[in-house]
Structure formats: C-alpha cells, structure tokens
Motif scaffolding. Structure first.
Motif, PDB file in Angstrom:
ATOM      1  N   SER A  72       0.856  -1.205   0.000  1.00  0.00           N
ATOM      2  CA  SER A  72       0.000   0.000   0.000  1.00  0.00           C
ATOM      3  C   SER A  72       0.882   1.242   0.000  1.00  0.00           C
ATOM      4  O   SER A  72       2.100   1.148   0.229  1.00  0.00           O
ATOM      5  CB  SER A  72      -0.908   0.034   1.247  1.00  0.00           C
ATOM      6  OG  SER A  72      -0.134   0.253   2.412  1.00  0.00           O
ATOM      7  N   GLY A  73       0.262   2.373  -0.196  1.00  0.00           N
ATOM      8  CA  GLY A  73       0.987   3.642  -0.090  1.00  0.00           C
ATOM      9  C   GLY A  73       1.442   3.876   1.344  1.00  0.00           C
ATOM     10  O   GLY A  73       2.533   4.407   1.585  1.00  0.00           O
ATOM     11  N   THR A  74       0.613   3.470   2.290  1.00  0.00           N
ATOM     12  CA  THR A  74       0.972   3.626   3.705  1.00  0.00           C
ATOM     13  C   THR A  74       2.198   2.784   4.043  1.00  0.00           C
ATOM     14  O   THR A  74       3.114   3.233   4.737  1.00  0.00           O
ATOM     15  CB  THR A  74      -0.223   3.206   4.601  1.00  0.00           C
ATOM     16  OG1 THR A  74      -1.372   3.932   4.171  1.00  0.00           O
ATOM     17  CG2 THR A  74       0.035   3.489   6.056  1.00  0.00           C
TER      18      THR A  74
ATOM     19  N   LEU B  10       5.187   4.543   2.742  1.00  0.00           N
ATOM     20  CA  LEU B  10       5.601   5.648   3.618  1.00  0.00           C
ATOM     21  C   LEU B  10       6.311   5.118   4.864  1.00  0.00           C
ATOM     22  O   LEU B  10       7.348   5.642   5.285  1.00  0.00           O
ATOM     23  CB  LEU B  10       4.379   6.486   4.013  1.00  0.00           C
ATOM     24  CG  LEU B  10       3.931   7.482   2.938  1.00  0.00           C
ATOM     25  CD1 LEU B  10       2.456   7.834   3.099  1.00  0.00           C
ATOM     26  CD2 LEU B  10       4.781   8.749   2.982  1.00  0.00           C
TER      27      LEU B  10
ATOM     28  N   PHE C 131      -3.925  13.289   3.222  1.00  0.00           N
ATOM     29  CA  PHE C 131      -4.471  12.100   3.873  1.00  0.00           C
ATOM     30  C   PHE C 131      -3.587  11.778   5.083  1.00  0.00           C
ATOM     31  O   PHE C 131      -2.361  11.939   5.020  1.00  0.00           O
ATOM     32  CB  PHE C 131      -4.502  10.934   2.877  1.00  0.00           C
ATOM     33  CG  PHE C 131      -5.096   9.683   3.450  1.00  0.00           C
ATOM     34  CD1 PHE C 131      -6.399   9.676   3.926  1.00  0.00           C
ATOM     35  CD2 PHE C 131      -4.362   8.517   3.521  1.00  0.00           C
ATOM     36  CE1 PHE C 131      -6.948   8.522   4.470  1.00  0.00           C
ATOM     37  CE2 PHE C 131      -4.900   7.359   4.061  1.00  0.00           C
ATOM     38  CZ  PHE C 131      -6.196   7.362   4.533  1.00  0.00           C
TER      39      PHE C 131
ATOM     40  N   ALA D  18      -2.237   9.322   6.380  1.00  0.00           N
ATOM     41  CA  ALA D  18      -1.108   8.369   6.286  1.00  0.00           C
ATOM     42  C   ALA D  18       0.217   9.039   5.941  1.00  0.00           C
ATOM     43  O   ALA D  18       1.272   8.428   6.099  1.00  0.00           O
ATOM     44  CB  ALA D  18      -1.416   7.279   5.264  1.00  0.00           C
ATOM     45  N   THR D  19       0.183  10.291   5.487  1.00  0.00           N
ATOM     46  CA  THR D  19       1.445  11.009   5.265  1.00  0.00           C
ATOM     47  C   THR D  19       2.179  11.179   6.596  1.00  0.00           C
ATOM     48  O   THR D  19       3.408  11.160   6.639  1.00  0.00           O
ATOM     49  CB  THR D  19       1.173  12.411   4.660  1.00  0.00           C
ATOM     50  OG1 THR D  19       0.350  12.267   3.505  1.00  0.00           O
ATOM     51  CG2 THR D  19       2.459  13.123   4.281  1.00  0.00           C
TER      52      THR D  19
ATOM     53  N   VAL E 214       3.651  16.550  -0.359  1.00  0.00           N
ATOM     54  CA  VAL E 214       2.562  15.738  -0.929  1.00  0.00           C
ATOM     55  C   VAL E 214       2.085  16.462  -2.188  1.00  0.00           C
ATOM     56  O   VAL E 214       1.657  17.626  -2.119  1.00  0.00           O
ATOM     57  CB  VAL E 214       1.390  15.595   0.065  1.00  0.00           C
ATOM     58  CG1 VAL E 214       0.263  14.761  -0.550  1.00  0.00           C
ATOM     59  CG2 VAL E 214       1.865  14.971   1.370  1.00  0.00           C
TER      60      VAL E 214
ATOM     61  N   ASP F 203       5.481  12.287  -1.399  1.00  0.00           N
ATOM     62  CA  ASP F 203       4.243  11.516  -1.345  1.00  0.00           C
ATOM     63  C   ASP F 203       3.491  11.776  -2.647  1.00  0.00           C
ATOM     64  O   ASP F 203       2.879  12.835  -2.839  1.00  0.00           O
ATOM     65  CB  ASP F 203       3.416  11.945  -0.122  1.00  0.00           C
ATOM     66  CG  ASP F 203       2.134  11.132   0.035  1.00  0.00           C
ATOM     67  OD1 ASP F 203       1.643  10.612  -0.982  1.00  0.00           O
ATOM     68  OD2 ASP F 203       1.612  11.043   1.165  1.00  0.00           O
TER      69      ASP F 203
ATOM     70  N   CYS G 209       1.126   9.779  -3.830  1.00  0.00           N
ATOM     71  CA  CYS G 209      -0.041   8.880  -3.832  1.00  0.00           C
ATOM     72  C   CYS G 209      -1.205   9.434  -4.641  1.00  0.00           C
ATOM     73  O   CYS G 209      -2.109   8.693  -5.029  1.00  0.00           O
ATOM     74  CB  CYS G 209      -0.471   8.595  -2.403  1.00  0.00           C
ATOM     75  SG  CYS G 209       0.733   7.584  -1.537  1.00  0.00           S
TER      76      CYS G 209
ATOM     77  N   SER H 121       0.568   5.202  -4.313  1.00  0.00           N
ATOM     78  CA  SER H 121      -0.509   4.319  -3.847  1.00  0.00           C
ATOM     79  C   SER H 121      -1.321   3.851  -5.051  1.00  0.00           C
ATOM     80  O   SER H 121      -1.518   4.609  -6.000  1.00  0.00           O
ATOM     81  CB  SER H 121      -1.434   5.098  -2.898  1.00  0.00           C
ATOM     82  OG  SER H 121      -2.664   4.416  -2.743  1.00  0.00           O
TER      83      SER H 121
ATOM     84  N   PHE I 250      -4.399   2.448  -4.275  1.00  0.00           N
ATOM     85  CA  PHE I 250      -5.720   2.349  -3.634  1.00  0.00           C
ATOM     86  C   PHE I 250      -6.806   2.482  -4.721  1.00  0.00           C
ATOM     87  O   PHE I 250      -6.608   3.225  -5.694  1.00  0.00           O
ATOM     88  CB  PHE I 250      -5.819   3.487  -2.596  1.00  0.00           C
ATOM     89  CG  PHE I 250      -7.155   3.599  -1.921  1.00  0.00           C
ATOM     90  CD1 PHE I 250      -7.483   2.784  -0.859  1.00  0.00           C
ATOM     91  CD2 PHE I 250      -8.084   4.545  -2.357  1.00  0.00           C
ATOM     92  CE1 PHE I 250      -8.719   2.903  -0.236  1.00  0.00           C
ATOM     93  CE2 PHE I 250      -9.321   4.658  -1.739  1.00  0.00           C
ATOM     94  CZ  PHE I 250      -9.640   3.832  -0.684  1.00  0.00           C
TER      95      PHE I 250
ATOM     96  N   LYS J  52      -7.424   5.583  -7.008  1.00  0.00           N
ATOM     97  CA  LYS J  52      -6.305   6.338  -7.591  1.00  0.00           C
ATOM     98  C   LYS J  52      -6.315   6.319  -9.126  1.00  0.00           C
ATOM     99  O   LYS J  52      -7.071   5.573  -9.742  1.00  0.00           O
ATOM    100  CB  LYS J  52      -4.970   5.790  -7.073  1.00  0.00           C
ATOM    101  CG  LYS J  52      -4.835   5.801  -5.570  1.00  0.00           C
ATOM    102  CD  LYS J  52      -4.897   7.191  -4.983  1.00  0.00           C
ATOM    103  CE  LYS J  52      -4.654   7.166  -3.491  1.00  0.00           C
ATOM    104  NZ  LYS J  52      -5.061   8.367  -2.807  1.00  0.00           N
TER     105      LYS J  52
ATOM    106  N   GLY K 168      -2.337  -1.454  -2.866  1.00  0.00           N
ATOM    107  CA  GLY K 168      -0.990  -1.652  -3.433  1.00  0.00           C
ATOM    108  C   GLY K 168      -0.238  -0.350  -3.395  1.00  0.00           C
ATOM    109  O   GLY K 168      -0.826   0.723  -3.215  1.00  0.00           O
TER     110      GLY K 168
ATOM    111  N   TYR L 218      -9.784  17.098   2.267  1.00  0.00           N
ATOM    112  CA  TYR L 218     -10.270  16.296   3.361  1.00  0.00           C
ATOM    113  C   TYR L 218     -10.978  17.236   4.327  1.00  0.00           C
ATOM    114  O   TYR L 218     -10.539  18.374   4.499  1.00  0.00           O
ATOM    115  CB  TYR L 218      -9.108  15.595   4.056  1.00  0.00           C
ATOM    116  CG  TYR L 218      -8.441  14.598   3.124  1.00  0.00           C
ATOM    117  CD1 TYR L 218      -8.923  13.291   3.019  1.00  0.00           C
ATOM    118  CD2 TYR L 218      -7.388  14.984   2.315  1.00  0.00           C
ATOM    119  CE1 TYR L 218      -8.331  12.379   2.149  1.00  0.00           C
ATOM    120  CE2 TYR L 218      -6.808  14.079   1.434  1.00  0.00           C
ATOM    121  CZ  TYR L 218      -7.282  12.797   1.352  1.00  0.00           C
ATOM    122  OH  TYR L 218      -6.717  11.911   0.467  1.00  0.00           O
TER     123      TYR L 218
HETATM  124  C1  LIG Z   1      -1.631  11.693  -0.073  1.00  0.00           C
HETATM  125  C2  LIG Z   1      -1.768  10.247   0.337  1.00  0.00           C
HETATM  126  N1  LIG Z   1      -0.816   9.677   1.096  1.00  0.00           N
HETATM  127  C3  LIG Z   1      -0.888   8.393   1.460  1.00  0.00           C
HETATM  128  C4  LIG Z   1      -1.933   7.591   1.066  1.00  0.00           C
HETATM  129  C5  LIG Z   1      -1.992   6.184   1.544  1.00  0.00           C
HETATM  130  O1  LIG Z   1      -2.066   5.244   0.516  1.00  0.00           O
HETATM  131  P1  LIG Z   1      -2.795   3.837   0.737  1.00  0.00           P
HETATM  132  O2  LIG Z   1      -4.259   4.087   0.858  1.00  0.00           O
HETATM  133  O3  LIG Z   1      -2.439   3.044  -0.474  1.00  0.00           O
HETATM  134  O4  LIG Z   1      -2.221   3.228   1.970  1.00  0.00           O
HETATM  135  C6  LIG Z   1      -2.938   8.140   0.256  1.00  0.00           C
HETATM  136  C7  LIG Z   1      -4.049   7.319  -0.262  1.00  0.00           C
HETATM  137  O5  LIG Z   1      -5.067   7.106   0.147  1.00  0.00           O
HETATM  138  C8  LIG Z   1      -2.866   9.504  -0.107  1.00  0.00           C
HETATM  139  O6  LIG Z   1      -3.817  10.076  -0.865  1.00  0.00           O
END
Ligand SMILES: Cc1ncc(COP(=O)(O)O)c(C=O)c1O
Length: 364
Positions: free
Chosen positions: A55-57, A60, A82, A84-85, A127, A153, A155, A177, A179, A182, A190, A307
């Motif tokens: 995943s993107g997370t 990171l 998001f 997860a950054t 980002v 980032d 993503c 990411s 997700f 995307k 992924g 968001y």
């Molecule tokens: C800016 C940003 N960073 C991180 C993520 C995390 O990616 P993921 O959902 O694949 O874990 C996302 C996606 O949702 C995102 O938009």
C-alpha cells in the motif's frame, strides 16, 4: 437514472485473461509479474529503482524507516493531506511538524517549511496533492547541506510532472498508492516506492520482505509488505493506459474549468506554469459547500471532500503530540472544498448531465 460516481474502476478482457493466467500458474508472490511491473514503473518514471509494496501507507512506513529516526526527530509534513502522510512517524516516536498549504495549489507552503526547520528536522514530505506538484526546487534548496531527506508523497500524483520531470524522481524517495480510487489501480490495495539512491533501493526491497538476504537468512529488520502477482499483472496493464488517462483527465478538468470560471463565487484549480498535473481529483472552493453537495446528491451525482478534517486537528494526532498550532489557510479551506467526479471513463452523457446541474445550481 444511475448515480454518476466520483471515481470509476477500469476493467477489461486483457486484465481478466492475465489474472486467470496468474491464478493458473500457482505463483502468487515474488514471481515474474512483480519484476515486470517494477521495471515498467521504473521506466515510466525514469528512475533507478521501483519496489512494489502492499500500500501507499506501507511505502511511507518503509521510507521513514530508512531515515533511522530517533525519538523526537522531526519530519515536516503538510496538514492538508491524507492522514497516512503523517501517522507512520508515530511508530518511530518521531514528530510530524505540520505546515500550512498554498491557497492556490493546496500543496505545502514551502515558505512555512523554511520557518519550521529546526536542528531536529530529519525529513520533509511534500505531498503532490490532487495531482499538483509541490515546488520541489525550493525544498531541495532548503534540504541541501542539512542532512534532511525528501520523501515525495505521490499517492495522488501518478504521472504528474514538475518542470518536465515526473514526480517521485526529484527527492530521495518517492511513494505511490494504488488504492482503488487512484489514477491507476491494482484490484485492491498496493503501492510503489521509487528512488535513484542504490542503498535505499536495495534496503527497501529487502525490508518489504522480512529483511531477508537469502531464503532463510535475515540480516535486516523487515516486515511483510509484499505486493501480490495478481495485483502486479493488473498494475502493469493499467500503467500502459496511464498516459492516455492523464490526458483525458486534463481534458475533463478543462471542461469543468470552462463552465465554472464564469462564476465569481467559485475558485477553480490553478495549474502553475512549471506544473503538469495528473489531476487525481477536481477540487473547487465554494461558499455554502454543503448545500452544493446536497444538491448534487439529490441529482445523483457523487461529490467528495478531500479532506474535511486537517491532519493536525485529528484526535489521534492531538492525543499523541498535544494540541497543534493553528494553520489558518488549511483551516480556512476545509469547509469550502469539494470535488466533482473525475475519471477518464466518464461518458459524454455523464459530463453533460454534470454540466447541466452545475449551471442549474449556479443560476438557481
Ligand atoms: C496523499 C496520500 N498519502 C498516502 C496515502 C496512503 O495510501 P494507501 O491508501 O495506499 O495506503 C494516500 C491514499 O489514500 C494519499 O492520498
């Protein structure tokens, strides 16, 4: 009348056929499709290493792990992103230092970054929000000589360009990411890590797979962040379509801009002269945003808010790090932003339905 979705999923016979081949092969991880997808992604970006992860997370997390952060070390992140950054930093007892955003691009304000550099700053995470690139030159300048690493980032910015270069290739590491919403996807979660740094490339590849150097030998601390063969085969096919999809996204953005630029109560997206946006979402600012959302909901047109709560105001962030200083631009836009459907798969009929409803709403 069907709902017009905010995002649409691409699926075709080629994907179905290739997925069946993987299922029949019996190789579901660490096979040829991972290598193929990674080398295609590498080639697309023009970068030395691409490492598929779950995943993107996860990407990171692995990127921050490479910074060897000590408790109290700081990484500068935007708040308008998001969550997860920022959250993976807490697992290393490091501190996200939140910066405000640029009111035009919604990306991190690089002047605010400058002001928030301290002796503890170890990283900056720009980002490329909504697909608009961050002004990377000014960050590279800030990080220069200071042992500060830049983790892009990306993503939301597959294929976006900064001064003619693909994002992800401008910092020390880049994170993508896949997700399901995307700009390109893999049939589930992924992600991809990219870097031009050989040491990072090797370590990231090893640490996404338990840190093993051979089948039974583990020299490094890693976890399981692998990407499956089925997802890689889907990703490789989707990547082939990405350049055309980006052009289509840009056409739709232009279509919306042409309608909305006539209304003074709407702020349409800005694309800086040095940017080529991949446009993950089409985001405007409008007064009485919730009324706009309700109207479109009634007309069966989905909208989104990316968001509504700034990350520095999220309960978990306040619980770990205490109340965070105010970020006026970020806090001022979250009640005004709204995103309209954006997908290369939107039909002409759907776009016209949206156009009619925009005009009806604006001129009601
Ligand atoms: C800016 C940003 N960073 C991180 C993520 C995390 O990616 P993921 O959902 O694949 O874990 C996302 C996606 O949702 C995102 O938009």
């Amino acid at each position: 009348m069907d709902d017009i979705k905010l995002v649409k999923q691409f699926m075709d016979d080629e994907i179905k056929t290739e997925v069946m081949k993987v299922l029949d092969s019996g190789y579901y991880i660490k096979g040829p499709n991972l290598k193929n997808f990674e080398s295609s992604f590498q080639e697309y970006l023009g970068v030395k290493h691409a490492i598929g992860v779950s995943s993107g997370t996860a990407a990171l997390f692995l990127a921050y792990n490479e910074l060897n952060l000590n408790p109290g070390d700081e990484v500068i992140v935007p708040s308008h992103t998001f969550i997860a950054t920022a959250t993976p930093l807490a697992f290393f007892k490091a501190k996200p230092v939140f910066v405000d955003c640029d009111p035009d691009t919604y990306c991190m304000d690089t002047e605010d970054v400058k002001e928030k550099i301290t002796s503890k700053t170890r990283g900056i995470t720009p980002v490329h929000l909504y697909g608009h690139p961050v002004d990377m030159d000014s960050l590279v300048e800030i990080a220069k000589d200071k042992k500060i690493k830049i983790i892009e980032d990306c993503c939301q910015a597959h294929g976006s360009e900064y001064k003619g270069k693909k994002v992800g290739t401008l910092g020390d590491m880049g994170v993508f990411s896949f997700f399901p919403s995307k700009s390109m996807t893999v049939g589930g979660d992924g992600g991809m890590l990219v870097t031009n740094n050989d040491k990072f490339g090797e370590m990231l590849s090893v640490k996404r797979d338990h840190g093993r150097t051979t089948k039974y030998e583990n020299e490094n601390l890693g976890l399981n962040f692998r990407l499956s063969e089925i997802q890689c085969v889907i990703g490789k096919i989707q990547l082939k379509h990405l350049p055309a999809w980006i052009e289509k996204r840009r056409e739709i953005v232009q279509f919306y801009n042409n309608i909305l630029k006539n209304y003074s109560n709407v702020k349409i997206p800005v694309e800086k002269e040095w940017a080529k946006c991949g446009y993950y979402v089409y985001t405007i600012q409008i007064e009485n945003r919730d009324k706009f959302i309700d109207y479109f909901k009634e007309k069966k047109i989905q909208t989104g808010v990316y968001y509504p709560i700034p990350v520095h105001r999220q309960p978990i962030i306040e619980r770990i790090y205490g109340k965070q200083p105010s970020l006026p631009i970020t806090e001022g836009i979250v009640d005004k932003i709204v995103s309209l459907p954006l997908s290369p798969l939107l039909t002409e009929e759907e776009l016209n339905r949206i156009k009619i409803e925009i005009i009806n709403y604006m001129e009601r």
